[in-house]
Design an enzyme around this catalytic site. Structure first.
Site, PDB file in Angstrom:
ATOM      1  N   LYS A 271       0.834  -1.201   0.000  1.00  0.00           N
ATOM      2  CA  LYS A 271       0.000   0.000   0.000  1.00  0.00           C
ATOM      3  C   LYS A 271       0.870   1.253   0.000  1.00  0.00           C
ATOM      4  CE  LYS A 271      -3.894  -1.908   2.697  1.00  0.00           C
ATOM      5  NZ  LYS A 271      -4.960  -1.684   1.718  1.00  0.00           N
ATOM      6  N   ARG A 345     -10.171 -11.685   2.189  1.00  0.00           N
ATOM      7  CA  ARG A 345     -11.016 -12.755   1.627  1.00  0.00           C
ATOM      8  C   ARG A 345     -10.288 -14.091   1.660  1.00  0.00           C
ATOM      9  NH1 ARG A 345     -11.492  -9.402  -3.901  1.00  0.00           N
ATOM     10  NH2 ARG A 345     -11.218  -7.779  -2.365  1.00  0.00           N
TER      11      ARG A 345
HETATM   12  N1  BES Z   1      -7.968  -3.870   4.497  1.00  0.00           N
HETATM   13  C1  BES Z   1      -8.232  -3.461   3.173  1.00  0.00           C
HETATM   14  C2  BES Z   1      -9.579  -2.742   3.020  1.00  0.00           C
HETATM   15  C3  BES Z   1      -9.718  -1.449   3.737  1.00  0.00           C
HETATM   16  C4  BES Z   1      -9.475  -0.258   3.091  1.00  0.00           C
HETATM   17  C5  BES Z   1     -10.131  -1.411   5.045  1.00  0.00           C
HETATM   18  C6  BES Z   1      -9.633   0.938   3.749  1.00  0.00           C
HETATM   19  C7  BES Z   1     -10.293  -0.217   5.701  1.00  0.00           C
HETATM   20  C8  BES Z   1     -10.043   0.956   5.051  1.00  0.00           C
HETATM   21  C9  BES Z   1      -8.243  -4.675   2.220  1.00  0.00           C
HETATM   22  O1  BES Z   1      -7.458  -5.728   2.612  1.00  0.00           O
HETATM   23  C10 BES Z   1      -7.742  -4.191   0.920  1.00  0.00           C
HETATM   24  O2  BES Z   1      -6.628  -3.761   0.871  1.00  0.00           O
HETATM   25  N2  BES Z   1      -8.578  -4.248  -0.085  1.00  0.00           N
HETATM   26  C11 BES Z   1      -8.220  -3.776  -1.368  1.00  0.00           C
HETATM   27  C12 BES Z   1      -8.766  -4.750  -2.372  1.00  0.00           C
HETATM   28  C13 BES Z   1      -8.219  -4.563  -3.742  1.00  0.00           C
HETATM   29  C14 BES Z   1      -6.761  -4.942  -3.787  1.00  0.00           C
HETATM   30  C15 BES Z   1      -9.011  -5.446  -4.679  1.00  0.00           C
HETATM   31  C16 BES Z   1      -8.859  -2.404  -1.549  1.00  0.00           C
HETATM   32  O3  BES Z   1      -9.932  -2.150  -1.016  1.00  0.00           O
HETATM   33  O4  BES Z   1      -8.238  -1.568  -2.178  1.00  0.00           O
HETATM   34 ZN    ZN Z   2      -5.429  -5.525   1.978  1.00  0.00          ZN
END
Ligand code: BES
Ligand code: ZN
Ligand code: ZN
Length: 494
Positions: A271, A345
């Site tokens: 990230k 997931r």
């Molecule tokens: N933990 C994140 C989702 C999240 C984002 C929680 C902001 C709380 C605040 C999750 O694991 C994630 O990173 N999801 C990605 C999915 C994508 C790679 C398909 C996302 O939401 O960007």
């Molecule tokens: Zn994630």
């Protein structure tokens, strides 16, 4: 926070702020009128000098009122009498507390327009929730910066009955605070094993807790969950919490599953730095389930329930899983990991499968801070509800309305499933930008066999800053504990 219930004529201790709740259009009725008389009309004059009409959320704040033996008097607007329900009671009580918590006074005395015991208990519950504060790591804060109000006296026409009604609510507020603490803890302190230890300590409430480590999960074949934790020096854990409160100890349980990513860097699909600290609360689903189990035990709910927490840390590392890796889940289905940041997931896939295999539950509800896309879709006052069963969805929406924890139902269209087709495995773990929360839910659904299942995407609601609700201080909300406690209480007990 010490909360007690008293009769209207009970004297207030020294250093008290007295809050009188008034309806719109009736600002000098009842207790407010009596206080006005005692003060020689000072409240009426204050009303005439400003715009306070008793609208919901309005506060008129008088310092050192004449003729009254309190240091501060607040009129707190409750809005129209017709709309004054339990959640409105919570709103005014928490607003009153928030208005004076840092005033330097030590007691809040709260008087509602209707002093019935159940209402007074609700007000006490709201004050308990609003007084939550995570200050474990503040060592230099001076006394004048700390909250000063440490006592609340809620007026009731039956103080003993109010106290009795308050007990289970107070147990629920304790459970919510437990959940908020877990979410607030930084990831260097709260990693999977430490989370598991804190859950194990709940055995003192009468819960049974079993912790599975990596060796046991490998033995079972949880390749999907283990792949996520593989880049972390912290060992992944699976916590299984059981509460057997039903008369028939063998009755089919209800099941709750939480995403417990103690920190989500994204892994190799790392990230951006900005805001990454928020990913300490990527275990909000697991914290909600732990809080729910705490609540069920705390009030000795007459239900058999299991809570399962998939606890991992998602880190980049020489040993971390790579984009393109294929893992074999406990279900036997294979997954191509296109993006290591879609890790929640992968964790839930194995925990869902394990849960239904081992416990044959009546339903499964999972909670997960699963997608950023749900924040884009719904903002911060609603979590996404995905459900394969209309009756269960209706029950959840009912509980949501009663507890003021917003849920909005989202679709599970089979036609979107092709977005997660893989060229080399049974599925891939991301479905592209369109409908990101839905394709995440469709992925989870592949690990649910024939039983009612709901998925709550709480990425939008687990953390509130700024908070929009006076019973929730900025930060960890504890979202889900109230909602699911209510679902169980109204539908699955007895
Ligand atoms: N933990 C994140 C989702 C999240 C984002 C929680 C902001 C709380 C605040 C999750 O694991 C994630 O990173 N999801 C990605 C999915 C994508 C790679 C398909 C996302 O939401 O960007
Ligand atoms: Zn994630
Ligand atoms: Zn995550």
């Amino acid at each position: 926070m010490e909360i007690e219930f008293v009769a209207a004529d009970a004297g207030a201790p020294d250093r008290t702020a007295s809050a009188i709740v008034v309806f719109e259009g009736g600002t000098l009725a009842g207790a407010a009128g009596r206080a006005d008389q005692a003060s020689g009309g000072q409240i009426g004059r204050a009303l005439a000098a400003g715009r306070f009409i008793g609208a919901k959320g309005q506060i008129l704040d008088l310092l050192a009122p004449a003729g009254l033996n309190v240091q501060r008097l607040l009129l707190v607007g409750a809005g129209k009498a017709e709309t004054f329900d339990d959640l409105a009671v919570e709103h005014v009580a928490a607003s009153a507390f928030n208005a004076v918590k840092g005033s330097g006074l030590t007691t809040l005395r709260l008087e509602l327009p209707d002093p019935a015991a159940a209402r007074a208990a609700r007000a006490g519950f709201a004050v308990q929730l609003a007084s939550y504060r995570f200050d474990r790591y503040r060592t230099t804060e001076s006394a004048d910066k700390k909250p000063s109000v440490t006592h609340a006296q809620v007026v009731s026409d039956d103080a003993a009955a109010a106290q009795t009604a308050f007990e289970p609510m107070s147990a629920l507020a304790d459970a919510i605070a437990f959940s908020r603490d877990l979410v607030s803890e930084p990831a260097n302190i709260l990693y999977p094993e430490e989370f598991a230890r804190r859950v194990k300590a709940l055995e003192s409430l009468g819960l049974e807790v079993e912790i599975l480590g990596e060796a046991q999960m490998a033995e079972l074949g949880m390749g999907s969950l283990l792949g996520v934790g593989q880049g972390s020096v912290r060992e992944s854990q699976l916590a299984v919490i059981r509460w057997n409160g039903a008369a028939d100890k063998d009755a089919q349980p209800v099941a709750f599953i939480g995403k417990g990513v103690c920190f989500d860097t994204g892994g190799i699909s790392i990230k951006p730095a900005d805001g990454m600290e928020d990913m300490k609360w990527d275990m909000g689903g697991a914290a909600a389930v732990a809080g729910l189990m705490h609540a069920l035990a705390g009030r000795k709910a007459k239900v058999n329930a299991v809570g399962l927490l998939g606890l991992v840390e998602n880190m980049p590392d020489g040993n971390a899983q790579r984009p393109g890796d294929v893992v074999t889940s406990l279900s036997g289905q294979t997954i191509e990991v296109i993006n290591t940041d879609a890790e929640g997931r992968l964790v839930l896939a194995d925990v869902l499968w394990y849960c239904q295999d081992r416990f044959k539950p009546r339903f499964m509800i999972d909670l997960a801070t699963l997608t950023g896309a749900i924040i884009i879709a719904l903002g911060h006052d609603y979590a996404g509800l995905f459900c394969n069963n209309d009756a269960l969805a209706a029950e959840l929406l009912g509980a949501s309305g009663a507890e003021g924890e917003g849920l909005w139902r989202m679709p599970l269209p089979a036609s979107y499933e092709k977005q997660i087709d893989s060229m080399i495995a049974d599925m891939k773990n991301v479905g592209g930008r369109p409908a990101g929360s839905i394709t995440a839910a469709l992925f989870l659904q592949k690990f649910v066999r024939n039983l009612p299942w709901a998925h709550l995407d709480i990425a939008s609601t687990a953390w509130k800053k700024p908070s929009t609700v006076p019973t929730i201080p900025d930060g960890a909300s504890g979202f889900g504990v109230r909602l699911l406690n209510r679902l169980v209480a109204d539908r699955y007990e007895g």
